[in-house]
Structure formats: structure tokens, C-alpha cells
Design an enzyme around this catalytic site. Structure first.
Site, PDB file in Angstrom:
ATOM      1  N   CYS A 118      42.943 -67.713   4.867  1.00  0.00           N
ATOM      2  CA  CYS A 118      41.530 -67.480   5.376  1.00  0.00           C
ATOM      3  C   CYS A 118      41.543 -67.365   6.985  1.00  0.00           C
ATOM      4  O   CYS A 118      40.585 -66.610   7.591  1.00  0.00           O
ATOM      5  CB  CYS A 118      40.609 -68.343   4.870  1.00  0.00           C
ATOM      6  SG  CYS A 118      41.005 -69.932   4.685  1.00  0.00           S
ATOM      7  N   GLU A 145      34.034 -73.527   1.894  1.00  0.00           N
ATOM      8  CA  GLU A 145      34.953 -73.206   2.703  1.00  0.00           C
ATOM      9  C   GLU A 145      35.358 -71.700   2.225  1.00  0.00           C
ATOM     10  O   GLU A 145      36.024 -71.668   1.376  1.00  0.00           O
ATOM     11  CB  GLU A 145      36.214 -73.951   2.583  1.00  0.00           C
ATOM     12  CG  GLU A 145      35.977 -75.597   3.204  1.00  0.00           C
ATOM     13  CD  GLU A 145      35.670 -75.505   4.684  1.00  0.00           C
ATOM     14  OE1 GLU A 145      35.705 -74.722   5.198  1.00  0.00           O
ATOM     15  OE2 GLU A 145      35.404 -76.996   4.929  1.00  0.00           O
TER      16      GLU A 145
END
Length: 463
Positions: free
Chosen positions: A265, A231
Site C-alpha cells: 500500500c 488502514e
């Protein structure tokens, strides 16, 4: 790599921790493997009892856990409490759903001669979790809860700037009743990651972090023939169509870019606005950003947190200067941020042309890139003109149309009329340089299991 708590608002070093020795790492792997041999056969009811205990403890001492987040990485105290609650919800999701999600599946075979085929989901063993500093508890919970539910055990290598949060989570799980070795926090060095991945009992690694770290760890895992999920970064598109409610949309834009100090993010880093409403949106957005209040993250009046460290702030300022050197127009917005603390002045970048490399960067902090699109099709083109593919959003007064536009955006997650939703019951993950694999739900639960076929066949041999 020094493990230390340095308050990003005051600059004070509050506590330091020694790095793990190779002997300590090897011992932790051994204990994790011993724990796995018992944990994999532990009934779901017992696993669920422990996870529910963890959720209850988090809620019971929410202020204490949240305080630690704010001290270590500067998160607004209200946001820190929300992270504690989200972590508790993730535990509870698997308490309620893990057993059903892991039930054996009967396969629809084409020919009765194939027998009665079932697919069972068995744990692999010891896993390594490498987690970042921006959501110190949530990042642990979203890998730990599903993997413990599946019957795996976990070693944690957390970011060096949040050692007390890592320690607190290890103590939380012990208090919840988790057996020794089933979850261990290691103040490991970068060089020890390869040592861990090369150890036979370790079967995989889940990393959330930067592209650079992901590239190195994925290569190490691949060399060791171990499963990995990544990720990584993101530069989410925030697409504004001509029929969007601009008052509501600009409020979501300000929030979507600046929550958690802009260090997310999946925050709205690239705002793509169709031409006919661009100027109106920009004026409203500029006003909303200017109203943010930078200050003490423990003060309820503060709406813009400092960055996680002075180093992070200095790096972001350097990227802004480089973007300007490469041709971007830079506008600092709002009253000057405090001199005390790792603050960066909220900044809007425009005129970031297709020949400007900054167009394809991730700015991890209160920096917004705004793009003028000719029309809806051009907005979709710009949204897809990115090396990243994590999240994104579309704003319109027509949700059906918004969903159709969302289908055309190449990314792992798209929201209509909301910048992002990070929830216990929604999957998380991206594509391209944003990584691979999924976390949460059944997708995350089954990332590190052996999907084993058992086929009972009862036919005569051919000869």
C-alpha cells in the site's frame, strides 16, 4: 470464501481449511472474553516475557516461517525473512516501551479546586483484527503486539489465501506462553464479521485491506457503536526535484515500486518528476525496471516476485487495459515474464491525463504511473491530486528543502530521499481514502484503550 494455500508460482493447491461455523465463532468470543478478564490484570513483566518469547521463536525458526510466506503469497524468500525479523522487532518494541507508554498521566489543571487529575489507560476487551495477505505476519504483529501489551485480547480474521500463516501465528503465540483465548485465529466468513462485531464482549475492529472492505466493516462497526481503525489503499507520490541525484533516485524508484511484487500500500505508485530531469529519469527508470528478474521466489537471483494469485494478476491486467482504453500510454518493460506463475509484465503508464479516471486508481502490482511536472509547485499539486493519503517521498540533494516540500504533501507519512520505511519504531497510517487511525508506537498502543479520568477533589460543597 474458501481458505486455501495456492502457490502463486506453481498454481498448486497445497492445503485447504474449512470455514468456521457460527458456533465456533461464538465459542471463540467467549474464550477471548474469559481470557481478557485475567489478561487485563496480568503484570507488564509477564506480558513482556511472552512477547519476547514470540520474538525469540520467530528468529529461531526464521527460515521455516519465511518459507510459509513464500509458498502462500509468492513473496521473495529474502523479503519473507525480512518480514519475520520485522515482526520480531515489533514485539520487542513493546517489550521495551509499553509499560512506560501506558503510565498514568498527571494533568496540568488550571485551578487547584479541580483537584489532582490523572489520566489512566485501561484496555477495552476483545478486539477483531481483519488482515490482508501481502504481509501475513507483519500485519498481525503490528496489531497484536500493542493490543496484547495494552491488556486486550484479539480475534484474527486473516485473508483467505494465507490460512497457514494465520495458523502458524496462533501456534507461535501459544508456544510463547500466551493464555488460551487471548489470541485466536478464526477462518471466519464475511457474514460472520457482523456477527462478531454485534457481540457485546467485542469492543472494536482494526482492518487493513481494500477501500471496499473498509467501507463495509466501518459501517458495520459504526452501526454496532464499536471503535474502528482502517488502514486502506494508497497511491504514494514519489516526487523528484531538479537537484536530485538521479542515479540514486532511480534505483530507489525501481525498488520502491517493485518490492513485494509491487503489492504494497505504501509503494511508490505515482512518480512525479520535474520537467528538466523527466526525460533523463524516465530513461534511467526504464533501464532499471528492465533489469528486474522475474522467476521462482525461492531463487536468490529473482528480484521480481509473482503476484499473490492468478486472480490478482488477471485483475491488474484488466486495469491496465482499461487505463489504455481511457487514454493512457502503456509501455511494457523488460524481457517477457515467465508463463508459469501469477506474473504481470512490468508496465509504465504515461500521459495519464487529469480527465482519465485511471489517474486516481491504485495499481497493486508492478505498474508505475509517471507524471511530468512543470516545477516544484506543480509537483506538489500533482502529489496532492489523489483521493489517497498514505505515504510518499521527496528526492533532492537538499534535505532541508526536501523536508519543506514534504510538509506540503497531504498524506500520513512522507520520507525524504527514501521511498518508504516500514519499521517497528515508526507510526503507520493515512488520511482520506487511505483510512484513519494509527498503528505502532504509542499511537497504536492507545487506539483501543479507555482514557479514563480519575480526579481526586477535596473542596467544600457550595451548599
Amino acid at each position: 470464501m474458501a481458505y486455501a494455500t495456492i502457490n502463486p508460482y506453481t498454481g498448486e493447491t497445497l492445503k485447504t481449511f474449512p470455514e468456521a461455523t457460527d458456533a465456533e465463532v461464538t465459542d471463540a468470543i467467549g474464550k477471548a472474553q474469559d481470557a481478557f478478564l485475567a489478561w487485563k490484570d496480568t503484570p507488564f513483566a509477564e506480558r513482556a516475557r511472552i512477547l519476547q518469547n514470540a520474538a525469540d521463536i520467530l528468529r529461531r525458526n526464521a527460515d521455516g516461517y519465511a518459507t510459509l510466506l513464500t509458498l502462500e503469497m509468492g513473496k521473495l524468500f529474502g523479503e519473507a525473512k525480512a518480514e519475520v525479523e520485522l515482526s520480531a522487532k515489533i514485539f520487542e518494541y513493546y517489550v521495551r516501551n509499553a509499560e512506560d507508554l501506558l503510565k498514568p498521566e498527571k494533568l496540568p489543571v488550571l485551578d487547584p479546586a479541580e483537584g489532582e487529575a490523572i489520566l489512566v489507560h485501561e484496555p477495552l476487551g476483545v478486539l477483531l483484527a481483519i488482515e490482508p495477505w501481502n504481509f501475513p505476519y507483519y500485519q498481525i504483529a503490528r496489531i497484536l503486539a500493542p493490543q496484547l501489551s495494552a491488556g486486550n485480547t484479539v480475534l484474527l480474521k486473516h485473508a483467505s489465501s494465507v490460512p497457514q500463516s494465520a495458523e502458524a501465528f496462533e501456534k507461535l503465540m501459544a508456544e510463547a506462553g500466551l493464555p488460551v483465548g487471548a489470541f485466536t485465529n478464526l477462518y471466519a466468513t464475511r457474514s460472520q464479521i457482523e456477527l462478531i462485531l454485534n457481540d457485546d464482549p467485542v469492543h472494536g475492529v482494526a482492518l487493513t485491506g481494500s477501500e471496499g472492505a473498509g467501507s463495509v466493516v466501518a459501517a458495520q462497526a459504526g452501526k454496532a457503536l464499536k471503535k474502528s481503525t482502517m488502514e486502506l489503499g494508497g497511491a504514494d507520490a514519489f516526487v523528484v526535484l531538479a537537484d536530485a541525484d538521479l542515479e540514486k533516485t532511480t534505483k530507489w524508484a525501481v525498488f520502491g515500486r517493485h518490492w513485494n511484487g509491487g503489492q504494497v500500500c505504501v509503494s511508490s505508485k505515482r512518480m512525479i518528476i520535474v520537467d528538466e530531469v523527466y526525460d533523463d529519469f524516465l530513461a534511467r527508470y526504464r533501464k532499471g525496471v528492465a533489469e528486474l528478474v522475474a522467476g521462482d521466489p525461492f531463487d536468490p537471483a529473482t528480484t521480481l516476485a509473482p503476484l499473490s494469485s492468478q486472480g490478482a494478476a488477471d485483475e491488474l491486467k484488466d486495469k491496465i487495459r482499461e487505463a489504455a482504453r481511457l487514454g493512457a500510454t502503456v509501455e511494457e518493460v523488460g524481457p517477457p515474464v515467465p508463463n508459469q506463475g501469477a506474473f504481470v509484465q512490468p508496465t509504465i503508464l504515461t500521459a495519464v491525463g487529469e480527465d482519465n479516471p485511471a489517474r486516481y486508481w491504485e495499481f497493486f502490482g508492478p505498474v508505475s504511473m509517471l507524471f511530468r511536472a512543470q516545477d516544484e509547485a506543480d509537483a506538489i499539486r500533482i502529489a496532492n491530486d489523489s483521493p489517497f493519503g498514505l505515504g510518499g517521498s521527496v528526492f533532492t540533494s537538499d534535505p532541508v528543502r526536501g523536508a519543506e516540500v514534504a510538509k506540503q504533501i497531504s498524506t500520513g507519512m512522507v520520507f525524504v530521499n527514501h521511498p518508504t520505511k516500514v519499521e517497528a519504531d515508526l507510526p503507520f497510517g493515512g488520511i482520506r481514502r487511505s483510512g484513519y487511525g494509527r498503528e505502532l508506537l504509542g499511537l497504536g498502543l492507545k487506539e483501543f484503550v479507555n482514557h479514563k479520568l480519575i480526579d481526586v477533589v477535596d473542596i467544600d460543597a457550595p451548599f
